[in-house]
Motif scaffolding. Structure first.
Motif: not given
Length: 103
Positions: A78-90
């Motif tokens: 799921d691209r939205d979930l992946l993008e959300e996690r990437a934003r939080v981690v980075l």
């Protein structure tokens, strides 16, 4: 002699009734407020109800997390979930995001 018999006839049953009443009273008191009495049972039921509520909340949270993890593990991520996690981690934000910094 007759008086003694009459006194015994009255006193002995009265003493036995009194002792019996005290024994029954003791057991009734213990059944109500003893360590395994009705009050303890009520307290345990209240505690069990609270723990059941906590368990239901934990199960719901676990189901939510299992769903989110399954979205990350599937063949199509799921691209939205992946993008959300990437934003939080980075620690990054998107250019169109509105950032509010509190006091």
């Amino acid at each position: 002699m007759v008086i003694r018999r009459r006194v015994r006839a009255i006193v002995v049953p009265a003493v036995l009734w009194t002792v019996s009443a005290l024994v029954v009273g003791y057991f009734v008191h213990q059944a109500e407020s003893g360590s395994r009495g009705l009050e303890a049972k009520r307290a345990l039921k209240v505690e069990a109800y609270g723990l059941t509520q906590e368990l239901n909340v934990a199960k719901a949270e676990r189901a939510t997390w299992e769903h989110r993890v399954s979205l990350l593990r599937s063949e199509q991520i799921d691209r939205d979930l992946l993008e959300e996690r990437a934003r939080v981690v980075l620690g990054r934000v998107h250019a169109n995001d509105l950032v509010i910094i509190g006091p």
